[in-house]
Design a protein around this motif. Structure first.
Motif, PDB file in Angstrom:
ATOM      1  N   ASN A   1       0.867  -1.176   0.000  1.00  8.39           N
ATOM      2  CA  ASN A   1       0.000   0.000   0.000  1.00  8.39           C
ATOM      3  C   ASN A   1       0.903   1.224   0.000  1.00  8.39           C
ATOM      4  O   ASN A   1       1.946   1.230   0.666  1.00  8.39           O
ATOM      5  CB  ASN A   1      -0.888   0.023   1.245  1.00  8.39           C
ATOM      6  CG  ASN A   1      -1.793  -1.190   1.338  1.00  8.39           C
ATOM      7  OD1 ASN A   1      -2.080  -1.844   0.334  1.00  8.39           O
ATOM      8  ND2 ASN A   1      -2.223  -1.507   2.547  1.00  8.39           N
TER       9      ASN A   1
ATOM     10  N   THR B   1      -4.459   1.122  -1.874  1.00  7.30           N
ATOM     11  CA  THR B   1      -4.112  -0.233  -1.479  1.00  7.30           C
ATOM     12  C   THR B   1      -3.531  -1.011  -2.650  1.00  7.30           C
ATOM     13  O   THR B   1      -3.711  -0.664  -3.815  1.00  7.30           O
ATOM     14  CB  THR B   1      -5.327  -0.985  -0.928  1.00  7.30           C
ATOM     15  OG1 THR B   1      -6.312  -1.113  -1.971  1.00  7.30           O
ATOM     16  CG2 THR B   1      -5.933  -0.253   0.258  1.00  7.30           C
TER      17      THR B   1
ATOM     18  N   HIS C   1      -6.694  -4.107  -4.123  1.00 14.51           N
ATOM     19  CA  HIS C   1      -7.935  -3.694  -4.790  1.00 14.51           C
ATOM     20  C   HIS C   1      -7.904  -2.272  -5.307  1.00 14.51           C
ATOM     21  O   HIS C   1      -8.870  -1.819  -5.925  1.00 14.51           O
ATOM     22  CB  HIS C   1      -9.118  -3.859  -3.824  1.00 14.51           C
ATOM     23  CG  HIS C   1      -9.272  -5.249  -3.308  1.00 14.51           C
ATOM     24  ND1 HIS C   1      -9.639  -6.320  -4.126  1.00 14.51           N
ATOM     25  CD2 HIS C   1      -9.080  -5.775  -2.081  1.00 14.51           C
ATOM     26  CE1 HIS C   1      -9.668  -7.424  -3.401  1.00 14.51           C
ATOM     27  NE2 HIS C   1      -9.333  -7.131  -2.169  1.00 14.51           N
TER      28      HIS C   1
ATOM     29  N   SER D   1      -8.109   0.350  -3.571  1.00 18.42           N
ATOM     30  CA  SER D   1      -8.976   1.228  -2.792  1.00 18.42           C
ATOM     31  C   SER D   1      -8.207   2.488  -2.415  1.00 18.42           C
ATOM     32  O   SER D   1      -7.003   2.440  -2.168  1.00 18.42           O
ATOM     33  CB  SER D   1      -9.453   0.517  -1.523  1.00 18.42           C
ATOM     34  OG  SER D   1     -10.191  -0.640  -1.851  1.00 18.42           O
ATOM     35  N   THR D   2      -8.930   3.597  -2.388  1.00 18.81           N
ATOM     36  CA  THR D   2      -8.267   4.874  -2.143  1.00 18.81           C
ATOM     37  C   THR D   2      -8.849   5.583  -0.922  1.00 18.81           C
ATOM     38  O   THR D   2     -10.032   5.411  -0.589  1.00 18.81           O
ATOM     39  CB  THR D   2      -8.391   5.798  -3.363  1.00 18.81           C
ATOM     40  OG1 THR D   2      -9.772   6.004  -3.657  1.00 18.81           O
ATOM     41  CG2 THR D   2      -7.702   5.188  -4.581  1.00 18.81           C
ATOM     42  N   TYR D   3      -8.012   6.363  -0.276  1.00 17.02           N
ATOM     43  CA  TYR D   3      -8.396   7.105   0.920  1.00 17.02           C
ATOM     44  C   TYR D   3      -7.771   8.488   0.846  1.00 17.02           C
ATOM     45  O   TYR D   3      -6.658   8.641   0.340  1.00 17.02           O
ATOM     46  CB  TYR D   3      -7.904   6.373   2.179  1.00 17.02           C
ATOM     47  CG  TYR D   3      -8.455   4.977   2.287  1.00 17.02           C
ATOM     48  CD1 TYR D   3      -7.798   3.903   1.663  1.00 17.02           C
ATOM     49  CD2 TYR D   3      -9.621   4.724   2.967  1.00 17.02           C
ATOM     50  CE1 TYR D   3      -8.310   2.629   1.724  1.00 17.02           C
ATOM     51  CE2 TYR D   3     -10.138   3.437   3.045  1.00 17.02           C
ATOM     52  CZ  TYR D   3      -9.483   2.403   2.420  1.00 17.02           C
ATOM     53  OH  TYR D   3      -9.998   1.129   2.480  1.00 17.02           O
TER      54      TYR D   3
ATOM     55  N   CYS E   1      -4.982   1.199   5.198  1.00 16.36           N
ATOM     56  CA  CYS E   1      -4.465   2.472   4.695  1.00 16.36           C
ATOM     57  C   CYS E   1      -4.522   3.525   5.789  1.00 16.36           C
ATOM     58  O   CYS E   1      -4.910   4.663   5.540  1.00 16.36           O
ATOM     59  CB  CYS E   1      -5.248   2.920   3.466  1.00 16.36           C
ATOM     60  SG  CYS E   1      -4.345   2.703   1.901  1.00 16.36           S
TER      61      CYS E   1
END
Length: 125
Positions: free
Chosen positions: A33, A52, A55, A57-59, A105
Motif C-alpha cells: 500500500n 491499497t 484492490h 482502494s483509495t483514501y 491504509c
C-alpha cells in the motif's frame, strides 16, 4: 537502495493543477500500500492519501477530498497524485512511503517506510 523517488512538484497558481509521481527504486511496489504525505514549514507531517495494493482502494484526508486523486501503475512501478484546484495551504514538501499490503491504509498509525526525498509544491499567485 530501496526507496521512492518523487517528482512533479513545482510552482502552481491557486486553482491550478500538478501531477506528482512516486517511482519505486530497487523494489516492486505491487505488494505494498502506498501513501502520500506532506509537510509544510513549521508543521507536522500530514497524511494526504493512500492506495491499497490488492484492490486499488483509495483514501483521502478531508482537506483534499474531491480535489486530489491517487492512482497506481504497477507496470511502471509508479504511484501518482493528481492535484487539482490547488490552494495556498497545499504548499508543502510531498513524499511517498509504503506499507505491506496486509495492513490498512491508516495514514497515521502504520509503520510507513522507504521514504523518498520529497518534491516541493508551492501554490502562490
Amino acid at each position: 537502495q530501496l526507496q521512492f523517488v518523487e517528482s512533479g512538484g513545482g510552482l502552481a497558481q491557486p486553482g491550478g493543477s500538478l501531477r506528482l509521481s512516486c517511482a519505486a527504486s530497487g523494489f516492486t511496489l505491487e505488494n505494498f500500500n502506498i501513501g502520500w504525505f506532506r509537510q509544510a514549514p513549521g508543521k507536522e507531517r500530514e497524511g494526504v492519501s493512500c492506495i491499497t495494493s490488492r484492490h486499488g482502494s483509495t483514501y483521502y484526508t478531508d482537506s483534499v477530498k474531491g480535489r486530489f486523486t491517487i492512482s497506481r501503475d504497477n507496470a511502471k512501478n509508479t504511484v501518482y497524485l493528481q492535484m487539482n484546484s490547488l490552494k495556498p495551504e497545499d504548499t508543502a514538501v510531498y513524499s511517498c512511503a509504503s506499507v505491506g499490503y496486509w495492513r490498512s491504509c491508516d495514514l497515521d498509525k502504520n509503520p510507513w517506510a522507504r521514504w523518498g526525498q520529497g518534491t516541493q509544491v508551492t501554490v502562490s499567485s
